[in-house]
Motif scaffolding. Structure first.
Motif, PDB file in Angstrom:
ATOM      1  N   GLU A   1      25.450  11.960 -25.144  1.00  0.00           N
ATOM      2  CA  GLU A   1      24.509  11.023 -25.240  1.00  0.00           C
ATOM      3  C   GLU A   1      23.294  10.919 -24.288  1.00  0.00           C
ATOM      4  O   GLU A   1      23.714  10.687 -23.288  1.00  0.00           O
ATOM      5  N   LEU A   2      21.978  11.005 -24.668  1.00  0.00           N
ATOM      6  CA  LEU A   2      20.877  10.666 -23.752  1.00  0.00           C
ATOM      7  C   LEU A   2      20.368   9.319 -23.729  1.00  0.00           C
ATOM      8  O   LEU A   2      20.209   8.783 -24.730  1.00  0.00           O
ATOM      9  N   SER A   3      19.995   8.913 -22.661  1.00  0.00           N
ATOM     10  CA  SER A   3      19.373   7.746 -22.538  1.00  0.00           C
ATOM     11  C   SER A   3      18.101   7.746 -21.369  1.00  0.00           C
ATOM     12  O   SER A   3      18.110   8.592 -20.506  1.00  0.00           O
ATOM     13  N   TYR A   4      17.129   6.960 -21.546  1.00  0.00           N
ATOM     14  CA  TYR A   4      15.768   7.432 -20.868  1.00  0.00           C
ATOM     15  C   TYR A   4      15.086   6.146 -20.313  1.00  0.00           C
ATOM     16  O   TYR A   4      15.308   5.091 -20.790  1.00  0.00           O
ATOM     17  N   PHE A   5      14.675   6.438 -19.071  1.00  0.00           N
ATOM     18  CA  PHE A   5      14.268   5.355 -18.291  1.00  0.00           C
ATOM     19  C   PHE A   5      12.733   5.641 -17.669  1.00  0.00           C
ATOM     20  O   PHE A   5      12.775   6.647 -16.986  1.00  0.00           O
ATOM     21  N   THR A   6      11.746   4.910 -17.550  1.00  0.00           N
ATOM     22  CA  THR A   6      10.608   5.203 -17.114  1.00  0.00           C
ATOM     23  C   THR A   6      10.915   4.268 -15.766  1.00  0.00           C
ATOM     24  O   THR A   6      11.423   3.414 -15.538  1.00  0.00           O
ATOM     25  N   THR A   7      10.321   5.290 -14.740  1.00  0.00           N
ATOM     26  CA  THR A   7      10.439   4.606 -13.383  1.00  0.00           C
ATOM     27  C   THR A   7       9.185   4.368 -12.364  1.00  0.00           C
ATOM     28  O   THR A   7       8.290   5.204 -12.793  1.00  0.00           O
ATOM     29  N   TRP A   8       9.214   3.452 -11.462  1.00  0.00           N
ATOM     30  CA  TRP A   8       8.175   3.542 -10.653  1.00  0.00           C
ATOM     31  C   TRP A   8       8.671   3.302  -9.346  1.00  0.00           C
ATOM     32  O   TRP A   8       9.347   2.327  -9.020  1.00  0.00           O
ATOM     33  N   CYS A   9       8.413   3.935  -8.241  1.00  0.00           N
ATOM     34  CA  CYS A   9       9.060   3.839  -6.986  1.00  0.00           C
ATOM     35  C   CYS A   9       8.149   4.352  -5.954  1.00  0.00           C
ATOM     36  O   CYS A   9       7.283   5.124  -6.095  1.00  0.00           O
ATOM     37  N   PRO A  10       8.308   4.223  -4.511  1.00  0.00           N
ATOM     38  CA  PRO A  10       7.522   4.430  -3.638  1.00  0.00           C
ATOM     39  C   PRO A  10       7.828   6.087  -3.305  1.00  0.00           C
ATOM     40  O   PRO A  10       9.145   6.540  -3.837  1.00  0.00           O
ATOM     41  N   GLU A  11       6.921   6.839  -3.091  1.00  0.00           N
ATOM     42  CA  GLU A  11       7.034   8.178  -2.907  1.00  0.00           C
ATOM     43  C   GLU A  11       8.180   8.607  -2.198  1.00  0.00           C
ATOM     44  O   GLU A  11       8.355   8.092  -0.994  1.00  0.00           O
TER      45      GLU A  11
ATOM     46  N   PRO B   1       0.573  -1.182   0.030  1.00  0.00           N
ATOM     47  CA  PRO B   1       0.151   0.124  -0.175  1.00  0.00           C
ATOM     48  C   PRO B   1       0.831   1.327   0.079  1.00  0.00           C
ATOM     49  O   PRO B   1       2.087   1.213   0.159  1.00  0.00           O
ATOM     50  N   GLY B   2       0.184   2.361  -0.353  1.00  0.00           N
ATOM     51  CA  GLY B   2       0.863   3.661  -0.074  1.00  0.00           C
ATOM     52  C   GLY B   2       1.127   4.207  -1.512  1.00  0.00           C
ATOM     53  O   GLY B   2       0.207   4.080  -2.280  1.00  0.00           O
ATOM     54  N   ILE B   3       1.565   5.626  -1.207  1.00  0.00           N
ATOM     55  CA  ILE B   3       1.692   6.222  -2.538  1.00  0.00           C
ATOM     56  C   ILE B   3       3.070   5.961  -3.446  1.00  0.00           C
ATOM     57  O   ILE B   3       3.913   5.812  -2.857  1.00  0.00           O
ATOM     58  N   TRP B   4       2.969   5.731  -4.449  1.00  0.00           N
ATOM     59  CA  TRP B   4       4.104   5.386  -5.234  1.00  0.00           C
ATOM     60  C   TRP B   4       4.096   6.357  -6.447  1.00  0.00           C
ATOM     61  O   TRP B   4       3.288   7.130  -6.931  1.00  0.00           O
ATOM     62  N   THR B   5       5.239   6.825  -7.146  1.00  0.00           N
ATOM     63  CA  THR B   5       5.577   7.757  -8.113  1.00  0.00           C
ATOM     64  C   THR B   5       5.930   7.291  -9.268  1.00  0.00           C
ATOM     65  O   THR B   5       7.015   6.539  -9.507  1.00  0.00           O
ATOM     66  N   ARG B   6       5.340   7.785 -10.482  1.00  0.00           N
ATOM     67  CA  ARG B   6       5.804   7.367 -11.886  1.00  0.00           C
ATOM     68  C   ARG B   6       6.697   8.477 -12.426  1.00  0.00           C
ATOM     69  O   ARG B   6       6.235   9.731 -12.086  1.00  0.00           O
ATOM     70  N   GLY B   7       7.803   8.119 -13.077  1.00  0.00           N
ATOM     71  CA  GLY B   7       8.568   9.229 -13.520  1.00  0.00           C
ATOM     72  C   GLY B   7       9.442   8.969 -14.538  1.00  0.00           C
ATOM     73  O   GLY B   7       9.439   7.926 -15.218  1.00  0.00           O
ATOM     74  N   LEU B   8      10.415   9.977 -14.973  1.00  0.00           N
ATOM     75  CA  LEU B   8      11.420   9.775 -16.021  1.00  0.00           C
ATOM     76  C   LEU B   8      12.695  10.114 -15.568  1.00  0.00           C
ATOM     77  O   LEU B   8      12.705  11.087 -14.924  1.00  0.00           O
ATOM     78  N   LEU B   9      13.539   9.307 -15.695  1.00  0.00           N
ATOM     79  CA  LEU B   9      14.958   9.352 -15.384  1.00  0.00           C
ATOM     80  C   LEU B   9      15.817   9.433 -16.406  1.00  0.00           C
ATOM     81  O   LEU B   9      15.607   8.761 -17.489  1.00  0.00           O
ATOM     82  N   ILE B  10      16.647  10.449 -16.643  1.00  0.00           N
ATOM     83  CA  ILE B  10      17.405  10.934 -17.889  1.00  0.00           C
ATOM     84  C   ILE B  10      18.990  10.503 -17.610  1.00  0.00           C
ATOM     85  O   ILE B  10      19.242  11.244 -16.429  1.00  0.00           O
ATOM     86  N   ARG B  11      19.678  10.178 -18.567  1.00  0.00           N
ATOM     87  CA  ARG B  11      21.145   9.918 -18.210  1.00  0.00           C
ATOM     88  C   ARG B  11      21.723  10.595 -19.466  1.00  0.00           C
ATOM     89  O   ARG B  11      21.443  10.275 -20.596  1.00  0.00           O
ATOM     90  N   ARG B  12      22.751  11.637 -19.154  1.00  0.00           N
ATOM     91  CA  ARG B  12      23.425  12.274 -20.058  1.00  0.00           C
ATOM     92  C   ARG B  12      25.241  11.916 -20.041  1.00  0.00           C
ATOM     93  O   ARG B  12      25.662  11.980 -18.951  1.00  0.00           O
TER      94      ARG B  12
END
Length: 416
Positions: free
Chosen positions: A316-326, A299-310
């Motif tokens: 050069e850029l790389s992209y990651f979709t993320t899901w993690c506890p708030e 249970p609880g609040i989770w955060t959907r996000g975008l992580l970017i690496r340069r």
């Protein structure tokens, strides 16, 4: 390895004792798989040969190490023997978790190619593999590696069958593919691995994978299971936000280009062979969601996000979709993404030292049996290292990189 551990505080006798005990334990674990003693003996000799000093682990080389006049017993073990490679896979998983288990571990999904010359080996075909960096004639294996602070090792594997194979009953029959096996995409194979790990109560908190696995069923399965993830996506992947602190909508590349300089932070993705793997990173939290909306186990609040690496040198850029506890920090997300390098080390070591790609069997069963035996040999290597690390004085352990060991040559270490 021996000199390495002596410098760290472990004696030669300690290391040799751990090797002997761990190998003996591994052989005892697999003994119930075989109904005949001679087959069990062949499996034990196979394991000895994988861990031996021979540069290649072909059937003839393994036979010579076992004192046989030819590779026929080795071939029978992989092809004609009556034992279940999935049962061995589960034994390997349990062995790894017993020694490396950690609730905050990361399950890393990745694939590797097995280059082939002909067309008869199960699953072979012209397909892209990062092992060669091009489309070539090969098999593709999808693997799950367990990564914790104690070490890393494979716990699951699957041979990918292209549609050209699953739609050809003659080829399936010739390579003894079970009738229950149907076409499955690589992400579907990954979902099956995650579900097996969850069903077996494998302790882990995260999953990391590249863009081959980054969207769709894998995300949904992980959200329902209450597992965080950092999954690679392409530059044109669409993100939208309704987070109160960050409103944005667009392709990942567009979002990255619009970020102000203060959003970027220089962080290490872990220690590599040339030192810290430093990149510039940016994290955009996109939405806070209640776990109840996904029937999640946690249970609880989770955060959907975008992580970017340069990249520092080329940008050069790389992209990651993320899901993690708030409230999860960008440092934590970067740590998880950095664990993907560990599976590269696993492939390098098992191919270079243990003959992962030296399988000469053409059948479905032969591939899974060979790969599972290599996984067991690698688990022995990794768990010995973990035990030796635990014996070191605290000050020594703080300066000793646990994650560099499995990637080093066991043969060159042992001869040092």
């Amino acid at each position: 390895m021996i000199r390495d551990q002596m410098n760290g505080g472990a004696s030669v006798e300690d290391v040799l004792s751990l090797w002997a005990a761990s190998l003996r334990e591994a052989k005892q674990r697999i003994r119930p798989l075989f109904t005949q003693e001679r087959v069990a003996a062949s499996a034990a000799q196979f394991l000895d040969a994988l861990l031996g000093n021979e540069p290649r682990k072909t059937g003839w080389m393994r036979a010579e190490a076992a004192g046989d006049s030819g590779p026929w017993r080795q071939q029978a073990l992989l092809g004609r023997g009556r034992w279940d490679a999935d049962d061995l896979r589960d034994i390997v998983r349990d062995h790894v978790i017993e020694h490396l288990g950690d609730n905050n571990a990361v399950l890393v999904i990745d694939e590797t190619g097995f280059l082939k010359q002909g067309k008869a080996s199960c699953g072979v075909g012209r397909q892209y593999t990062g092992s060669a960096g091009k489309i070539t004639n090969c098999q593709i294996g999808v693997f799950a590696s367990y990564v914790s602070v104690k070490g890393h090792a494979f716990i699951d594997r699957a041979l990918y069958l292209p549609k050209a194979w699953t739609s050809d009953p003659t080829r399936l029959k010739a390579t003894h593919v079970p009738e229950t096996v149907a076409f499955a995409t690589k992400p579907q194979l990954a979902v099956s691995m995650v579900k097996r790990a969850i069903a077996a109560d494998v302790p882990f908190a995260w999953v990391a994978a590249d863009s081959v696995y980054g969207v769709g069923d894998l995300e949904a399965a992980l959200r329902r299971a209450g597992k965080g993830y950092v999954l690679g996506v392409h530059a044109n992947h669409w993100f939208s936000s309704w987070h109160p602190d960050y409103l944005v909508a667009g392709e990942a590349k567009e979002i990255a280009e619009a970020l102000p300089a203060q959003k970027w932070k220089r962080l290490s993705a872990g220690h590599g062979t040339k030192g810290e793997r430093l990149y510039d990173w940016a994290y955009c939290p996109l939405a806070d969601l209640d776990a109840a909306e996904y029937d999640m186990q946690l249970p609880g609040i989770w955060t959907r996000g975008l992580l970017i690496r340069r990249g520092l040198a080329d940008g050069e850029l790389s992209y990651f979709t993320t899901w993690c506890p708030e409230g999860t920090s960008i440092e934590s997300l970067v740590r998880v993404e950095g664990t993907r390098w560990r599976v590269k080390e696993d492939f390098e070591t098992t191919k270079g030292e243990l003959g992962l790609d030296h399988n000469e069997s053409r059948s479905w069963h032969g591939w899974h049996r060979h790969v599972s035996l290599v996984m067991l040999a690698y688990a022995v290597m990794t768990t010995v290292r973990s035990q030796v690390n635990a014996m070191m004085p605290k000050k020594t352990k703080s300066t000793h990189r646990q994650d560099s060991s499995a990637g080093r040559s066991r043969k060159s270490d042992a001869s040092s």
